[in-house]
Design a protein around this motif. Sequence first.
Motif, PDB file in Angstrom:
ATOM      1  N   MET A   1       7.924  15.338  10.147  1.00  0.00           N
ATOM      2  CA  MET A   1       7.074  15.322  11.341  1.00  0.00           C
ATOM      3  C   MET A   1       7.168  13.980  12.045  1.00  0.00           C
ATOM      4  SD  MET A   1       3.550  17.287  10.257  1.00  0.00           S
ATOM      5  CE  MET A   1       3.085  16.069   9.045  1.00  0.00           C
ATOM      6  N   GLY A   2       6.962  13.958  13.370  1.00  0.00           N
ATOM      7  CA  GLY A   2       6.905  12.716  14.113  1.00  0.00           C
ATOM      8  C   GLY A   2       5.511  12.131  14.056  1.00  0.00           C
ATOM      9  N   HIS A   3       5.339  10.980  14.702  1.00  0.00           N
ATOM     10  CA  HIS A   3       4.037  10.323  14.668  1.00  0.00           C
ATOM     11  C   HIS A   3       2.931  11.194  15.261  1.00  0.00           C
ATOM     12  CE1 HIS A   3       4.929   5.786  13.918  1.00  0.00           C
ATOM     13  NE2 HIS A   3       5.397   6.579  12.970  1.00  0.00           N
ATOM     14  N   ARG A   4       3.241  11.944  16.317  1.00  0.00           N
ATOM     15  CA  ARG A   4       2.212  12.778  16.948  1.00  0.00           C
ATOM     16  C   ARG A   4       1.654  13.800  15.955  1.00  0.00           C
ATOM     17  NH1 ARG A   4       0.394  14.070  21.949  1.00  0.00           N
ATOM     18  NH2 ARG A   4      -0.441  16.176  22.213  1.00  0.00           N
ATOM     19  N   GLU A   5       2.556  14.479  15.265  1.00  0.00           N
ATOM     20  CA  GLU A   5       2.113  15.476  14.296  1.00  0.00           C
ATOM     21  C   GLU A   5       1.439  14.822  13.094  1.00  0.00           C
ATOM     22  OE1 GLU A   5       5.161  15.292  15.549  1.00  0.00           O
ATOM     23  OE2 GLU A   5       5.035  16.955  16.989  1.00  0.00           O
ATOM     24  N   ASP A   6       1.976  13.670  12.661  1.00  0.00           N
ATOM     25  CA  ASP A   6       1.366  12.955  11.535  1.00  0.00           C
ATOM     26  C   ASP A   6      -0.069  12.545  11.868  1.00  0.00           C
ATOM     27  OD1 ASP A   6       3.659  13.121   9.998  1.00  0.00           O
ATOM     28  OD2 ASP A   6       4.436  11.196  10.668  1.00  0.00           O
ATOM     29  N   LEU A   7      -0.266  12.060  13.093  1.00  0.00           N
ATOM     30  CA  LEU A   7      -1.605  11.653  13.520  1.00  0.00           C
ATOM     31  C   LEU A   7      -2.555  12.835  13.533  1.00  0.00           C
ATOM     32  CD1 LEU A   7      -0.677   9.251  16.453  1.00  0.00           C
ATOM     33  CD2 LEU A   7      -1.979   8.604  14.416  1.00  0.00           C
TER      34      LEU A   7
ATOM     35  N   LYS B   1     -14.908  12.935   6.506  1.00  0.00           N
ATOM     36  CA  LYS B   1     -15.917  11.999   6.995  1.00  0.00           C
ATOM     37  C   LYS B   1     -16.727  12.502   8.188  1.00  0.00           C
ATOM     38  CE  LYS B   1     -13.762   7.702   5.455  1.00  0.00           C
ATOM     39  NZ  LYS B   1     -13.434   6.300   5.833  1.00  0.00           N
ATOM     40  N   GLY B   2     -16.245  13.520   8.861  1.00  0.00           N
ATOM     41  CA  GLY B   2     -16.935  13.954  10.059  1.00  0.00           C
ATOM     42  C   GLY B   2     -16.449  13.196  11.285  1.00  0.00           C
ATOM     43  N   PHE B   3     -16.977  13.576  12.435  1.00  0.00           N
ATOM     44  CA  PHE B   3     -16.496  13.005  13.697  1.00  0.00           C
ATOM     45  C   PHE B   3     -16.916  11.556  13.887  1.00  0.00           C
ATOM     46  CE2 PHE B   3     -14.546  13.928  17.747  1.00  0.00           C
ATOM     47  CZ  PHE B   3     -15.076  12.964  18.585  1.00  0.00           C
ATOM     48  N   LEU B   4     -18.198  11.269  13.705  1.00  0.00           N
ATOM     49  CA  LEU B   4     -18.720   9.939  14.032  1.00  0.00           C
ATOM     50  C   LEU B   4     -18.303   8.868  13.034  1.00  0.00           C
ATOM     51  CD1 LEU B   4     -22.298  10.810  15.312  1.00  0.00           C
ATOM     52  CD2 LEU B   4     -20.271  10.283  16.650  1.00  0.00           C
ATOM     53  N   ARG B   5     -18.084   9.229  11.792  1.00  0.00           N
ATOM     54  CA  ARG B   5     -17.757   8.226  10.780  1.00  0.00           C
ATOM     55  C   ARG B   5     -16.265   7.945  10.662  1.00  0.00           C
ATOM     56  NH1 ARG B   5     -19.717   9.535   5.217  1.00  0.00           N
ATOM     57  NH2 ARG B   5     -19.334  11.700   5.808  1.00  0.00           N
ATOM     58  N   THR B   6     -15.447   8.756  11.324  1.00  0.00           N
ATOM     59  CA  THR B   6     -14.003   8.539  11.269  1.00  0.00           C
ATOM     60  C   THR B   6     -13.596   7.434  12.238  1.00  0.00           C
ATOM     61  OG1 THR B   6     -13.501  10.814  10.616  1.00  0.00           O
ATOM     62  CG2 THR B   6     -11.743   9.582  11.675  1.00  0.00           C
ATOM     63  N   THR B   7     -12.897   6.435  11.749  1.00  0.00           N
ATOM     64  CA  THR B   7     -12.421   5.334  12.592  1.00  0.00           C
ATOM     65  C   THR B   7     -10.926   5.489  12.850  1.00  0.00           C
ATOM     66  OG1 THR B   7     -11.817   3.882  10.756  1.00  0.00           O
ATOM     67  CG2 THR B   7     -14.126   3.826  11.502  1.00  0.00           C
ATOM     68  N   ALA B   8     -10.453   4.742  13.831  1.00  0.00           N
ATOM     69  CA  ALA B   8      -9.016   4.751  14.124  1.00  0.00           C
ATOM     70  C   ALA B   8      -8.220   4.261  12.920  1.00  0.00           C
ATOM     71  CB  ALA B   8      -8.736   3.883  15.354  1.00  0.00           C
TER      72      ALA B   8
ATOM     73  N   GLY C   1      -3.941   8.963  23.838  1.00  0.00           N
ATOM     74  CA  GLY C   1      -4.767   8.256  24.808  1.00  0.00           C
ATOM     75  C   GLY C   1      -5.916   7.511  24.157  1.00  0.00           C
ATOM     76  N   SER C   2      -6.578   8.128  23.189  1.00  0.00           N
ATOM     77  CA  SER C   2      -7.689   7.475  22.507  1.00  0.00           C
ATOM     78  C   SER C   2      -7.952   8.165  21.174  1.00  0.00           C
ATOM     79  CB  SER C   2      -8.962   7.531  23.357  1.00  0.00           C
ATOM     80  OG  SER C   2      -9.435   8.871  23.450  1.00  0.00           O
ATOM     81  N   LYS C   3      -8.713   7.506  20.334  1.00  0.00           N
ATOM     82  CA  LYS C   3      -9.084   8.089  19.044  1.00  0.00           C
ATOM     83  C   LYS C   3      -9.906   9.357  19.244  1.00  0.00           C
ATOM     84  CE  LYS C   3     -12.827   7.387  17.080  1.00  0.00           C
ATOM     85  NZ  LYS C   3     -14.080   6.858  16.499  1.00  0.00           N
ATOM     86  N   ASP C   4     -10.858   9.326  20.185  1.00  0.00           N
ATOM     87  CA  ASP C   4     -11.715  10.493  20.389  1.00  0.00           C
ATOM     88  C   ASP C   4     -10.920  11.702  20.856  1.00  0.00           C
ATOM     89  OD1 ASP C   4     -13.888   9.097  19.554  1.00  0.00           O
ATOM     90  OD2 ASP C   4     -14.801   8.851  21.536  1.00  0.00           O
ATOM     91  N   GLU C   5      -9.956  11.475  21.740  1.00  0.00           N
ATOM     92  CA  GLU C   5      -9.141  12.593  22.209  1.00  0.00           C
ATOM     93  C   GLU C   5      -8.319  13.165  21.061  1.00  0.00           C
ATOM     94  OE1 GLU C   5      -7.716  15.550  24.463  1.00  0.00           O
ATOM     95  OE2 GLU C   5      -9.323  14.155  24.976  1.00  0.00           O
ATOM     96  N   LEU C   6      -7.830  12.305  20.194  1.00  0.00           N
ATOM     97  CA  LEU C   6      -7.095  12.769  19.019  1.00  0.00           C
ATOM     98  C   LEU C   6      -8.006  13.610  18.124  1.00  0.00           C
ATOM     99  CD1 LEU C   6      -4.916  12.912  16.859  1.00  0.00           C
ATOM    100  CD2 LEU C   6      -5.478  10.549  16.211  1.00  0.00           C
ATOM    101  N   LEU C   7      -9.235  13.143  17.921  1.00  0.00           N
ATOM    102  CA  LEU C   7     -10.164  13.887  17.078  1.00  0.00           C
ATOM    103  C   LEU C   7     -10.529  15.230  17.694  1.00  0.00           C
ATOM    104  CD1 LEU C   7     -12.559  11.075  15.779  1.00  0.00           C
ATOM    105  CD2 LEU C   7     -10.752  12.269  14.530  1.00  0.00           C
ATOM    106  N   VAL C   8     -10.630  15.259  19.015  1.00  0.00           N
ATOM    107  CA  VAL C   8     -10.906  16.525  19.702  1.00  0.00           C
ATOM    108  C   VAL C   8      -9.773  17.507  19.436  1.00  0.00           C
ATOM    109  CG1 VAL C   8     -11.006  17.629  21.966  1.00  0.00           C
ATOM    110  CG2 VAL C   8     -12.415  15.627  21.503  1.00  0.00           C
TER     111      VAL C   8
ATOM    112  N   GLU D   1     -18.238  15.389  25.098  1.00  0.00           N
ATOM    113  CA  GLU D   1     -17.011  16.077  25.483  1.00  0.00           C
ATOM    114  C   GLU D   1     -16.597  17.089  24.420  1.00  0.00           C
ATOM    115  OE1 GLU D   1     -14.145  17.246  28.014  1.00  0.00           O
ATOM    116  OE2 GLU D   1     -15.769  15.811  28.404  1.00  0.00           O
ATOM    117  N   VAL D   2     -16.833  16.752  23.171  1.00  0.00           N
ATOM    118  CA  VAL D   2     -16.500  17.674  22.097  1.00  0.00           C
ATOM    119  C   VAL D   2     -17.355  18.933  22.201  1.00  0.00           C
ATOM    120  CG1 VAL D   2     -16.298  17.970  19.609  1.00  0.00           C
ATOM    121  CG2 VAL D   2     -15.886  15.735  20.623  1.00  0.00           C
ATOM    122  N   ARG D   3     -18.630  18.763  22.552  1.00  0.00           N
ATOM    123  CA  ARG D   3     -19.518  19.925  22.696  1.00  0.00           C
ATOM    124  C   ARG D   3     -19.023  20.846  23.816  1.00  0.00           C
ATOM    125  NH1 ARG D   3     -24.224  16.617  22.052  1.00  0.00           N
ATOM    126  NH2 ARG D   3     -25.098  16.816  19.967  1.00  0.00           N
ATOM    127  N   LYS D   4     -18.532  20.247  24.895  1.00  0.00           N
ATOM    128  CA  LYS D   4     -18.002  21.052  25.990  1.00  0.00           C
ATOM    129  C   LYS D   4     -16.814  21.884  25.513  1.00  0.00           C
ATOM    130  CE  LYS D   4     -19.361  17.848  29.696  1.00  0.00           C
ATOM    131  NZ  LYS D   4     -18.857  16.943  30.766  1.00  0.00           N
TER     132      LYS D   4
END
Length: 204
Positions: free
Chosen positions: A1-7, A18-25, A44-51, A117-120
């Motif tokens: 896998m490439g970095h995108r898939e690994d991430l 850990k859940g959404f809020l406790r996960t760090t980059a 683009g960002s950690k949050d977008e990746l988590l979404v 944004e995740v709720r949306k």
Amino acid sequence: MGHREDLLEGAKRCLLEKGFLRTTARDIVKESGTNLASIGYHYGSKDELLVQAYISLIEGVGEGFDPAYGGELSQPPGSLERFREVWATIIRTVPESRAVWLLSFELMFQGDDRITEVRKLLAEAQKEGRSGLVAMFSGIPEADLDEEAAETEGRFYMTLLNGLMVQWLFDPDSATSAEQLTEGLRRVIAARGGTDTDAAAGAR
């Protein structure tokens, strides 16, 4: 896998642990074996990746609802037997999807502004989920569903689904079974002067 898939895979594992809020980059980087810069480059960002990771997890749960998970559905669409069969199929997925459901309820009840944004996205996913549920019960492909049926019947099934998942997560031993849910529907309709045929119509 490439970095995108690994991430993405690393972020999914972090969310489940850990859940959404406790996960760090840094958690994601460590889990995926990548680097901080790759998060911004690919997502683009950690949050977008988590979404994106969360959506992937939810899609995986939905695939588990597919009839192929427990064999093809054999009962006639719209019948009480089909109603019971579909719920039995869904309930069978609970053990392996438990962590994803816990994550979903965490997002629903968490008041932090960071997950607005995740709720949306969750609301949008539920709309698609409603159509998928109606298709399972009715036997009509999602693409051919009447929009009103998807909204009304779909909301009915989604409400039952969320309630069932709360029960199965809280205490599986006392949670409502597919048989109990089906008998409950039959009795409710019969108490209002309906017949088994009417009960079957209510299951559509």
